[in-house]
Motif scaffolding. Sequence first.
Motif, PDB file in Angstrom:
ATOM      1  N   GLY A 101       0.799  -1.217   0.000  1.00  0.00           N
ATOM      2  CA  GLY A 101       0.000   0.000   0.000  1.00  0.00           C
ATOM      3  C   GLY A 101       0.835   1.273   0.000  1.00  0.00           C
ATOM      4  O   GLY A 101       0.423   2.295  -0.569  1.00  0.00           O
TER       5      GLY A 101
ATOM      6  N   GLY B  92      -3.297  -2.732  -0.020  1.00  0.00           N
ATOM      7  CA  GLY B  92      -3.225  -1.353   0.458  1.00  0.00           C
ATOM      8  C   GLY B  92      -4.488  -0.918   1.166  1.00  0.00           C
ATOM      9  O   GLY B  92      -5.310  -1.745   1.587  1.00  0.00           O
TER      10      GLY B  92
ATOM     11  N   ARG C 138      -8.234  -2.574   2.810  1.00  0.00           N
ATOM     12  CA  ARG C 138      -8.656  -2.418   4.208  1.00  0.00           C
ATOM     13  C   ARG C 138     -10.037  -1.761   4.328  1.00  0.00           C
ATOM     14  O   ARG C 138     -10.820  -2.097   5.200  1.00  0.00           O
TER      15      ARG C 138
ATOM     16  N   ASP D  67     -10.794 -11.844   3.662  1.00  0.00           N
ATOM     17  CA  ASP D  67      -9.583 -12.133   2.876  1.00  0.00           C
ATOM     18  C   ASP D  67      -9.879 -12.132   1.379  1.00  0.00           C
ATOM     19  O   ASP D  67      -9.075 -11.642   0.587  1.00  0.00           O
TER      20      ASP D  67
ATOM     21  N   LEU E  45      -3.498 -15.100  -3.525  1.00  0.00           N
ATOM     22  CA  LEU E  45      -3.840 -16.434  -4.030  1.00  0.00           C
ATOM     23  C   LEU E  45      -4.981 -17.069  -3.254  1.00  0.00           C
ATOM     24  O   LEU E  45      -6.011 -17.380  -3.807  1.00  0.00           O
ATOM     25  N   GLN E  46      -4.794 -17.263  -1.941  1.00  0.00           N
ATOM     26  CA  GLN E  46      -5.888 -17.867  -1.152  1.00  0.00           C
ATOM     27  C   GLN E  46      -5.974 -17.220   0.219  1.00  0.00           C
ATOM     28  O   GLN E  46      -4.991 -16.618   0.685  1.00  0.00           O
TER      29      GLN E  46
ATOM     30  N   THR F  98       0.208 -10.951   1.000  1.00  0.00           N
ATOM     31  CA  THR F  98       0.855 -11.009  -0.311  1.00  0.00           C
ATOM     32  C   THR F  98       2.374 -11.219  -0.164  1.00  0.00           C
ATOM     33  O   THR F  98       3.022 -11.577  -1.140  1.00  0.00           O
TER      34      THR F  98
ATOM     35  N   GLY G 154      -6.428  -8.251   6.350  1.00  0.00           N
ATOM     36  CA  GLY G 154      -5.980  -6.862   6.252  1.00  0.00           C
ATOM     37  C   GLY G 154      -4.945  -6.483   7.285  1.00  0.00           C
ATOM     38  O   GLY G 154      -4.397  -5.385   7.254  1.00  0.00           O
TER      39      GLY G 154
HETATM   40  P1  UTP Z   1      -1.679  -7.491   1.972  1.00  0.00           P
HETATM   41  O1  UTP Z   1      -2.022  -7.176   3.395  1.00  0.00           O
HETATM   42  O2  UTP Z   1      -0.602  -8.454   1.735  1.00  0.00           O
HETATM   43  O3  UTP Z   1      -1.410  -6.192   1.125  1.00  0.00           O
HETATM   44  O4  UTP Z   1      -2.983  -8.025   1.224  1.00  0.00           O
HETATM   45  P2  UTP Z   1      -0.955  -4.722   1.588  1.00  0.00           P
HETATM   46  O5  UTP Z   1      -2.018  -4.192   2.462  1.00  0.00           O
HETATM   47  O6  UTP Z   1      -0.722  -3.905   0.379  1.00  0.00           O
HETATM   48  O7  UTP Z   1       0.359  -4.980   2.305  1.00  0.00           O
HETATM   49  P3  UTP Z   1       1.262  -3.923   3.095  1.00  0.00           P
HETATM   50  O8  UTP Z   1       0.804  -4.044   4.523  1.00  0.00           O
HETATM   51  O9  UTP Z   1       1.041  -2.556   2.515  1.00  0.00           O
HETATM   52  O10 UTP Z   1       2.662  -4.466   2.872  1.00  0.00           O
HETATM   53  C1  UTP Z   1      -4.256  -7.476   1.460  1.00  0.00           C
HETATM   54  C2  UTP Z   1      -5.168  -8.492   2.130  1.00  0.00           C
HETATM   55  O11 UTP Z   1      -5.580  -9.487   1.172  1.00  0.00           O
HETATM   56  C3  UTP Z   1      -5.767 -10.737   1.796  1.00  0.00           C
HETATM   57  C4  UTP Z   1      -5.440 -10.538   3.274  1.00  0.00           C
HETATM   58  O12 UTP Z   1      -6.619 -10.218   3.976  1.00  0.00           O
HETATM   59  C5  UTP Z   1      -4.499  -9.333   3.218  1.00  0.00           C
HETATM   60  O13 UTP Z   1      -4.421  -8.642   4.445  1.00  0.00           O
HETATM   61  N1  UTP Z   1      -4.904 -11.771   1.133  1.00  0.00           N
HETATM   62  C6  UTP Z   1      -3.828 -11.414   0.365  1.00  0.00           C
HETATM   63  C7  UTP Z   1      -5.219 -13.108   1.281  1.00  0.00           C
HETATM   64  O14 UTP Z   1      -6.162 -13.472   1.992  1.00  0.00           O
HETATM   65  N2  UTP Z   1      -4.486 -14.051   0.593  1.00  0.00           N
HETATM   66  C8  UTP Z   1      -3.434 -13.729  -0.183  1.00  0.00           C
HETATM   67  O15 UTP Z   1      -2.806 -14.630  -0.797  1.00  0.00           O
HETATM   68  C9  UTP Z   1      -3.084 -12.371  -0.285  1.00  0.00           C
END
Ligand code: UTP
Length: 236
Positions: free
Chosen positions: A11, A49, A53, A70, A118-119, A124, A187
């Motif tokens: 994000g 990002g 959320r 998720d 993915l799941q 990520t 998230g």
């Molecule tokens: P992330 O939390 O990894 O992305 O994925 P972000 O918010 O960009 O990461 P940072 O904190 O800035 O580094 C977003 C949401 O997608 C779901 C989870 O709920 C994760 O919090 N997700 C992502 C999955 O359930 N499975 C996955 O393989 C990837």
Amino acid sequence: MKGNVVIKIGGSLLFTENKKINSNEIAKFCRILKNKKFTGKLVVICGGGLLAREYIDAVRSFNGSEALCDTFGIEISRINSKLLIASFQDFAYPLVPSSIEELSKALLFEKIIVMGGLQPGQSTTSVALEVAEFIGAENVIVLTDVEGIYDKDPKKFTDAKLLKNLHYDQLRELLLEMTNDKQAAAGEYRIFDTVSLQILKRSDIRVIVMSGKDLNNFSKFWDGEKDINGTVISKK
Ligand code: UTP
């Protein structure tokens, strides 16, 4: 950079502090990669990002399960991936792989591949490590909202120190100390979630954590400069 590489962007790079899509930084990131001479396979993993959320908070307010939340995170990470593909133009494979099988097809083309989640049940960052394992990448670069891994939470403690090098065991200990109950909620998976630690344990991948807000630092690192801001995490 040599060999196959996976980059995870979160994000911090995708959105501005006032919650807008950060098109300038996204374009800059893609331009840097388009201009580098690189012969290996390159897979970019997009996070969800703040947009993810927002959706997750709404679903949770409807009493949706964490797994359902998720799935929203995953969908948003795929939309973000499409945005990057649009910016990479012909340099990128045009579709977002949604499984390792689809990734294996995309790998047949000499293009940058962009994908999201993915799941359910992971972040990520875990995807980045799963993909790295699959393509035999020695390096995973994680671009996040801080300059690397600190000895304590830099957002809470002003005296937090950046750790330049860490072994997997040290990383695990550090994360155990910082863990709280919210860490395994949709998230809320932090830079390294449990799944990513498990994958690290069975692999020999070098992970470099650095700021997604300082793309010059990222570019210098890519070009081989040793003295960069960030944390290098390795097996031993
Ligand atoms: P992330 O939390 O990894 O992305 O994925 P972000 O918010 O960009 O990461 P940072 O904190 O800035 O580094 C977003 C949401 O997608 C779901 C989870 O709920 C994760 O919090 N997700 C992502 C999955 O359930 N499975 C996955 O393989 C990837």
